[in-house]
Design an enzyme around this catalytic site. Structure first.
Site, mmCIF file in Angstrom:
data_model
loop_
_atom_site.group_PDB
_atom_site.id
_atom_site.type_symbol
_atom_site.label_atom_id
_atom_site.label_comp_id
_atom_site.label_asym_id
_atom_site.label_seq_id
_atom_site.Cartn_x
_atom_site.Cartn_y
_atom_site.Cartn_z
ATOM 1 N N HIS A 1 14.287 5.720 -0.236
ATOM 2 C CA HIS A 1 13.577 6.994 -0.159
ATOM 3 C C HIS A 1 12.686 7.199 -1.369
ATOM 4 C CE1 HIS A 1 17.236 7.763 2.375
ATOM 5 N NE2 HIS A 1 16.277 8.100 3.197
ATOM 6 N N LYS B 1 0.867 -1.177 0.000
ATOM 7 C CA LYS B 1 0.000 0.000 0.000
ATOM 8 C C LYS B 1 0.904 1.228 0.000
ATOM 9 C CE LYS B 1 -4.459 1.286 0.529
ATOM 10 N NZ LYS B 1 -5.125 0.964 1.807
ATOM 11 N N HIS B 2 0.707 2.115 -0.948
ATOM 12 C CA HIS B 2 1.526 3.326 -1.073
ATOM 13 C C HIS B 2 3.022 2.993 -1.078
ATOM 14 C CE1 HIS B 2 -1.944 5.885 -0.906
ATOM 15 N NE2 HIS B 2 -2.327 5.374 0.258
ATOM 16 N N ASN C 1 12.771 5.803 7.693
ATOM 17 C CA ASN C 1 13.399 4.768 8.517
ATOM 18 C C ASN C 1 12.467 3.557 8.611
ATOM 19 O OD1 ASN C 1 15.924 5.991 9.454
ATOM 20 N ND2 ASN C 1 14.624 7.462 10.506
#
Length: 537
Positions: A537, A288-289, A431
């Protein structure tokens, strides 16, 4: 140098008297050549293209008859000649150009049809160096660029999808319009740019050049998307031709058109599930996302799905599901119980296809295989005024020299779970903190600015899942935990211990490693350091 004034004199509609055709991909060639001939266009061609046209009983002039020079040097030299390039580049309304054409016997070429040697496909199938070199087209790009530059007078086709538009204009207008020629010229330059990008990147890889002075990336349009990440953003999906199973070359068996976010999340899901060898165990990843909300292996694929779903059943609603094995009926039945956006798998059996077929909007993608998580590659990301390029994170925990740094070593089960957790950790936004127990994630903390917060969120997620399942204690009790980067302080590790973790895997490398190791020993934890970080990231 041609003046702008000369180009302004060009008529909007340009008749097509002569066309030069030289294509590797002959899809639709004969039909197109027949339509051109029917419109009174003289056909000029080369090699195999000329043969295909002749075999269709259509008149065609060999380019050697046009230039007066035979094809030579194994086909390397056939169109690199003034009678070809002069015919493409001449400004028809310029008196000096017209005089030069007359003096040297150069006839105009009003339409160029070229698709290039299949360099990208040759590389994708793993051909040898010399074979790749021989599939670098020289004459094709030169002609394409010449015709595209002179689009005020000349049309250029690099894509068989544009045959119909040209034939339509020839019939309706008696020639090609400037608007069409401009559109075709733009596509032509984009095609040669993508082609050269593929060649230069292959060369850099072959030479081991990691930071070439110039770097380009190219692709071909797969899909114009409804919008990007948000409705106000414009987006498209391009494919590079890389021979890597995944969303870019998957076959969509059913469901709505994929969106920008679907494609991004599906790629993330399939790359993650590929970390788990299907020979060893079935595996499921739920995304999800772009972050996993559940990953598990199991005795069966359905068992793996149930375990993955149990990690965070709330977030899994509307998620993306990836499997490392062909989807079967039992697993499809389980998935169909909740709303899911996309399923991607190497294949799907008849029962699975039938069951998923009842969910008309659910996208089912099959890939024919899994990507190799250890294969090198490149990732790139746009930044203001430039782009960042890096090698794909193909680090694998199974290849690392793992070091036990605590007094207590992990048990066999803990070590198996630690490796599992670190595989997942590689695919979670930093993180990242991952709790795993018995081959399944039980808590995932992603994308927090503080590692302590990620640990707390993962534990909170596990608590929520336990309450939803009617369990008295969260599954983090007796679990192991992975961190994508070192613990800068002991607080993150202590938070994991409070959640019930008994073993830890992390890269190490902090100035305070000794402090963190001492805290682990005090809590009776086993800790393994990998020496490899997995920031994402």
């Amino acid at each position: 140098m041609t003046s702008a004034k000369s180009h302004m004199q060009a008529a909007d509609i340009q008749r097509v008297r002569r066309a030069l055709l030289s294509v590797s991909d002959k899809t639709g060639l004969v039909e197109f050549a027949r339509a051109l001939h029917g419109a009174g266009v003289e056909l000029v061609s080369t090699g195999g293209t000329a043969k295909a046209i002749k075999d269709a009983a259509l008149p065609v002039k060999d380019v050697a008859d046009l230039t007066g020079f035979p094809e030579m040097m194994d086909g390397r030299v056939k169109t690199l000649h003034p009678k070809v390039h002069g015919g493409l580049l001449a400004v028809r309304d310029d008196a000096d150009h017209a005089a030069a054409m007359k003096e040297h016997g150069i006839g105009g070429i009003d339409l160029l049809v070229v698709n290039l040697y299949p360099f990208e496909a040759t590389v994708a199938k793993g051909a040898a160096y010399d074979d790749c070199i021989e599939n670098i087209d020289i004459g094709g790009p030169a002609m394409i660029r010449a015709a595209a530059k002179n689009h005020a007078y000349v049309g250029v086709i690099v894509d068989a999808a544009d045959y119909a538009a040209v034939i339509e204009e020839l019939g309706a207008k008696g020639g090609t319009s400037l608007a069409l020629r401009r559109r075709l010229a733009q596509k032509a330059y984009a095609r040669t740019a993508a082609y050269d990008a593929a060649i230069s990147n292959w060369f850099a890889d072959a030479l081991g050049e990691t930071a070439p002075t110039y770097r380009a990336f190219g692709g071909s349009l797969r899909q114009t998307l409804r919008y990007g990440e948000n409705p106000h953003q414009i987006a498209s999906f391009y494919v590079t031709g890389e021979n890597r199973p995944g969303v870019s070359n998957a076959v969509q068996l059913q469901g709505k058109e994929l969106s920008y976010n679907n494609i991004n999340d599906t790629d993330a899901a399939f790359e993650l599930v590929a970390e788990f060898d299907p020979v060893l165990a079935p595996a499921i990843a739920i995304i999800k996302h772009a972050n996993p909300c559940g990953v598990a292996t199991g005795a069966t694929l359905a068992d793996a799905y149930r375990k993955a779903l149990a990690c965070d059943p709330v977030s899994a609603f509307g998620g993306i599901i990836a499997s490392n094995l062909p989807l079967d009926g039992e697993t499809a039945e389980e998935i169909a119980r909740i709303f899911t956006e996309v399923i991607i798998a190497p294949d799907a059996d008849e029962d699975a296809r039938r069951i998923i077929g009842a969910k008309k909007n659910l996208r089912l993608l099959i890939t024919g295989g899994l990507p190799d998580a250890g294969t090198p590659g490149l990732n790139f990301k746009a930044v203001a005024g430039g782009m960042l390029v890096q090698s794909r994170d193909n680090g694998r925990v199974d290849t690392l020299d793992l070091k036990v740094v605590t007094k207590r070593a992990p048990t066999a089960q803990e070590m198996a779970d630690l490796k599992f957790a670190f595989r997942v950790c590689k695919h979670v936004k930093s993180n990242a903190i991952i709790y795993v127990k018995n081959g399944a994630t039980v808590g995932i903390g992603a994308g927090q600015m503080s590692r302590v917060d990620s640990a707390r969120i993962a534990a909170r997620k596990a608590q929520d899942a336990a309450e939803a399942a009617g369990e008295k204690t969260p599954a983090t009790i007796g679990s192991v935990v992975a961190s994508d980067a070192f613990f800068p302080f002991a607080d993150g590790l202590l938070s994991a211990a409070e959640a019930g973790a008994t073993a830890v895997i992390q890269p190490g490398g902090s100035m305070r490693d000794e402090e963190v190791i001492a805290a682990a020993d005090e809590k009776g934890l086993a800790m393994v350091m990998t020496g490899m970080r997995h920031f994402r990231h």
